[in-house]
Design a protein around this motif. Structure first.
Motif, short mmCIF file in Angstrom:
data_model
loop_
_atom_site.label_atom_id
_atom_site.label_comp_id
_atom_site.label_asym_id
_atom_site.label_seq_id
_atom_site.Cartn_x
_atom_site.Cartn_y
_atom_site.Cartn_z
N THR A 1 0.83 -1.20 0.00
CA THR A 1 0.00 0.00 0.00
C THR A 1 0.86 1.25 0.00
O THR A 1 0.56 2.23 -0.68
CB THR A 1 -0.94 0.02 1.23
N SER A 2 1.96 1.21 0.75
CA SER A 2 2.86 2.36 0.84
C SER A 2 4.25 1.88 1.21
O SER A 2 4.45 0.70 1.48
CB SER A 2 2.34 3.36 1.88
N ASN B 1 9.40 6.61 3.94
CA ASN B 1 10.29 7.59 3.33
C ASN B 1 11.70 7.36 3.87
O ASN B 1 11.91 7.43 5.07
CB ASN B 1 9.80 9.00 3.66
N ILE C 1 3.84 -0.30 -5.49
CA ILE C 1 3.54 0.45 -4.27
C ILE C 1 2.42 1.44 -4.61
O ILE C 1 2.65 2.41 -5.34
CB ILE C 1 4.77 1.20 -3.74
N LYS C 2 1.26 1.18 -4.07
CA LYS C 2 0.06 1.97 -4.41
C LYS C 2 0.26 3.47 -4.19
O LYS C 2 0.12 4.27 -5.10
CB LYS C 2 -1.13 1.47 -3.61
N LYS C 3 0.56 3.86 -3.01
CA LYS C 3 0.64 5.28 -2.65
C LYS C 3 2.09 5.75 -2.68
O LYS C 3 2.68 6.02 -1.65
CB LYS C 3 0.03 5.51 -1.27
N HIS C 4 2.65 5.84 -3.88
CA HIS C 4 4.05 6.20 -4.02
C HIS C 4 4.19 7.19 -5.17
O HIS C 4 3.70 6.92 -6.27
CB HIS C 4 4.88 4.94 -4.28
N ASN D 1 4.30 2.45 -9.28
CA ASN D 1 3.20 2.89 -8.43
C ASN D 1 1.90 2.43 -9.10
O ASN D 1 1.92 1.78 -10.14
CB ASN D 1 3.26 4.39 -8.17
#
Length: 166
Positions: A54-55, A58, A116-119, A153
């Motif tokens: 999902t994510s 950083n 990675i979905k939210k990237h 992504n």
């Protein structure tokens, strides 16, 4: 085509060409092995190994979490390919889709794909570079081919035809 929902994304999977390896581990109570979501034939000479998240942390704000994330992804890629190999050589029993079982693997290239979905797109090259470096010994030993690692992504995975938008 069927849909596999992983990490809030809808992956397109042809049952004839896809081995749901994570599902196999759960159904067979295999412990001490981390695994990717699935292995799928894309073309006659290309098989992908897919992991979805999902994510991702950083690396600048949370270096320890990012390092753990990368180590986890590396273990899933290596364990997933190793489990697949153990089924192919017969040390584990499982009925693979016919194409995957009857393939001449000397002619096949493999690619590990992390989605990675939210990237943000600008964050992808750093993750790809680190994964390529950390997996180099493995994909070189197995001679995976020209593009052994991709990091996408959600938007890029959609453009590549890996997922469908809900």
């Amino acid at each position: 085509m069927s849909i596999l929902v992983e990490s809030e994304m809808n992956f397109l999977c042809d049952i004839q060409d896809t081995f749901f390896i994570e599902k196999y581990l759960k159904e067979n109570n295999v412990e001490h092995v981390k695994c990717i979501e699935f292995i799928r034939r894309i073309k006659d000479n290309l098989i992908i190994l897919v992991e979805a998240k999902t994510s991702a942390p950083n690396p600048n704000n949370c270096p320890e979490k990012f390092e753990y994330f990368i180590k986890d992804i590396i273990q899933k890629a290596i364990d997933g390919f190793s489990m697949f190999g153990s089924i192919l050589i017969g040390t584990r029993e499982e009925r693979l889709p016919s194409y995957l079982f009857s393939t001449d693997y000397s002619e096949v290239q493999f690619c590990f794909i992390l989605v990675i979905k939210k990237h943000k797109i600008e964050w992808l090259p750093e993750v790809k570079s680190i994964l390529e470096n950390e997996l180099r010994h493995f994909y070189t030993a197995w001679n995976w081919g020209n593009i052994p690692v991709l990091v996408l992504n959600e938007d890029l995975a959609f453009e590549q035809g890996l997922i469908t938008k809900s």
